[in-house]
Structures are given as structure tokens and as C-alpha cells.
Scaffold this active site. Structure first.
Site, PDB file in Angstrom:
ATOM      1  N   CYS A 179      60.041   6.826  66.620  1.00 27.18           N
ATOM      2  CA  CYS A 179      59.032   6.490  67.321  1.00 27.18           C
ATOM      3  C   CYS A 179      58.698   5.084  67.278  1.00 27.18           C
ATOM      4  O   CYS A 179      59.592   4.179  66.734  1.00 27.18           O
ATOM      5  CB  CYS A 179      57.756   7.453  66.793  1.00 27.18           C
ATOM      6  SG  CYS A 179      57.285   6.850  64.972  1.00 27.18           S
ATOM      7  N   THR A 180      57.493   4.635  67.907  1.00 26.64           N
ATOM      8  CA  THR A 180      57.661   3.171  68.103  1.00 26.64           C
ATOM      9  C   THR A 180      57.492   2.609  66.840  1.00 26.64           C
ATOM     10  O   THR A 180      58.157   1.635  66.487  1.00 26.64           O
ATOM     11  CB  THR A 180      56.541   2.818  68.920  1.00 26.64           C
ATOM     12  OG1 THR A 180      56.320   3.723  69.917  1.00 26.64           O
ATOM     13  CG2 THR A 180      56.078   1.447  69.074  1.00 26.64           C
TER      14      THR A 180
END
Length: 305
Positions: A179-180
Site C-alpha cells: 500500500c502507500t
């Protein structure tokens, strides 16, 4: 005098925070007193957020947070912005610091195996590995890892349902999630492990750490990484990307999106044109005119922009 760039810190920590409600007011005062802006989320399971300010102010905040019982060893990714990417400072109390909506998931005790950015390419290049992007579809539209599966979710709450639907594809394989900044995939791996899957991995520090550490010529990342502030996206080296936001629907736009005949700055884009009426577009156009007038008068970013 040289203008110093704004220091941006994306941070989180899964930890049991008993009495987290009492942290809200003092933390807001600490940040506001030092010119820090952004959002911090507090919950029983820990802290999450992104803030920006001067280098000294952000350093003082990190020291302050790490002195709180349970928050030592925060996961932090630093980057820079040419100007302040947030309008205000918000400290919010939440049920979860990243909302999945599943009870009794404890990433602090049961997350998947961390994989350092330097080792990530080898893992996801293995034919026996299923690579899963745990972000939402609008984020994935700007960029993702080569060969990654996009669950096409509109919110993280939809991720458990996607896992249940595709459980057969996950079982018996290495599952690598990302994810980020690392927080969503950490919780996602804890959820998947709670279902009995064992070979579950996630990218330590998320895409941001990968883009910071891995040289572009060695990278398996394709495109740009969406970030939740006015920079919109970053690329290798965490430099600001080329993406912009549609101010009508808030969808991130690539250069190609902005070449579409359905794109009008502040009014519409290819992602929302069919879903909006002519009356909507007239209203957005008037709002955009007001934004431009405010900028022309004061040279400052308008809150509606």
C-alpha cells in the site's frame, strides 16, 4: 533568501493506546503552536496520519509522539513539498486508524512478514507469488507494481469481501501485499493470516519507502504513487509527480486524462463526465471562477481549490 521546502511526514504505529482520547487536545495544541498542518488519527489500536511543517517543527513532533507510551518506533516516511500541502491541522478520534470494519484484528501481534524494499523485487518476481495492491481503484489508476492484482475497491472496507471471494486463489501461494505507506497492507496481512493463510508478506514502509530506496533503473514500479495531499502524486526519489486532481470529483488525473475532451479544469474529467449533469458542471465552473478570482486578489490557494 532561499526558501526551504516543507517537510512532510507520513507516520503510523499499531499499538494499544489506552486513554487515547486524552491525547487529542494536547497534540492539536502542540502542532498548531508550531505551524504544523495535516491530519492525525488516534484510536485504541494506535496512530496514523500525515503532517507537514518546518524541519524543526516536524522533528519536535516526532520526538513528542515517540515519548508517548506505546508509540516508540513509529513507522515514518519523510518527503518534501515546495509549499504547504495542507490547509489546516486536524487531530481526530476514530474507531480504527485505518478502517477495515473487522473486529479483533491485531496487526501489532499478527501482521505478515515484513519485506524490505531492497528484497521486494525478488519476492514479487517469483512465479509462485501473488502480488496484491491493497489500495483503492482510484489510487491504483496512477500506478502500481508490475503484475499486481487490483481488487478494484472503492474503500478499504471492501477488501475483506474481496479476500473471501478470491480465497481459493490466495491459498497455497505466497501472498505479497503493499500500500502507500505500509499501514493498510499491515492490517490486510493480519486479516488474511487470521483466515489461516501462512505465507503472507508486506512491503515495509510501503510504496513511499520503495520509491525512496530503490533506484529508478532497478524499479518494478510503474507510474506514480497517489498521496493524500495537494501534491497529488510522487514518483521515484519522492519528487512531486505530474498528476493533478479533478476538482469536481477528486479523482487523480494523469497527463493523458487531461488531454481528454471531457476534461475541463475545475469542472469535469473522463472519470466523472457521464455521472454529472450540465447543471452540475455549471455550478463547478462558477466555483472555479471564484477560486481564480481569490487567487488573483491574494495570490493564495483558495480553500475550494
Amino acid at each position: 533568501m532561499e526558501i526551504q521546502p516543507v517537510r512532510v511526514a507520513a507516520l503510523y504505529k499499531f499499538a494499544r493506546l489506552d486513554g487515547y482520547e486524552a491525547l487529542r487536545a494536547p497534540l492539536a495544541a502542540f502542532c498548531c503552536g508550531r505551524g504544523i498542518k495535516g491530519t492525525l488519527l488516534l484510536a485504541h489500536e494506535g496512530i496514523n496520519g500525515t503532517v507537514a511543517g518546518s524541519e524543526d517543527a516536524v522533528a519536535a513532533l516526532i520526538d513528542h509522539l515517540q515519548a508517548v507510551e506505546g508509540l516508540a518506533g513509529l513507522e515514518i516516511k519523510y518527503s518534501a513539498a515546495a509549499e504547504m500541502p495542507f490547509h489546516r491541522m486536524k487531530v481526530r478520534l476514530k474507531r480504527e486508524i485505518v478502517t477495515m470494519g473487522v473486529e479483533d484484528i491485531d496487526p501489532a501481534a499478527r501482521a505478515g512478514t515484513y519485506v524490505a524494499p531492497a528484497d521486494w523485487n525478488a519476492l514479487i518476481s517469483d512465479a509462485g507469488t501473488l502480488v496484491v495492491d491493497t489500495r483503492n481503484a482510484y489510487e491504483v489508476s496512477l500506478g502500481t507494481f508490475q503484475g499486481a492484482v487490483d481488487p478494484k475497491t472503492t474503500s478499504f472496507r471492501e477488501f475483506p469481501a474481496w479476500v473471501e471471494q478470491h480465497r481459493g486463489e490466495l491459498e497455497g501461494r505466497k501472498v505479497a501485499m503493499f500500500c502507500t505507506g505500509g499501514i493498510r497492507c499491515e492490517k490486510a496481512t493480519a486479516y488474511v493470516k487470521s483466515l489461516g493463510l501462512k505465507d503472507v508478506f508486506h512491503l515495509k514502509g510501503g510504496i513511499l519507502k520503495y520509491l525512496e530506496d530503490v533506484p529508478a533503473e532497478e524499479s518494478l514500479w510503474q507510474g506514480e504513487c497517489f498521496v493524500f495531499d495537494e501534491r497529488v502524486s510522487v514518483s521515484h526519489g519522492l519528487v512531486e509527480g505530474e498528476a493533478e486532481l479533478c476538482r469536481a470529483c477528486r479523482h487523480p488525473l494523469t497527463v493523458e486524462d487531461r488531454l481528454s475532451p471531457k476534461y475541463a479544469i475545475g469542472v469535469s474529467c473522463p472519470h466523472c463526465f457521464e455521472a454529472r449533469s450540465d447543471e452540475d458542471r455549471e455550478r463547478y465552473a462558477e466555483r472555479h471562477r471564484q477560486v481564480e478570482l481569490a487567487q488573483a486578489r491574494g495570490g493564495k490557494r483558495h480553500i475550494g481549490n
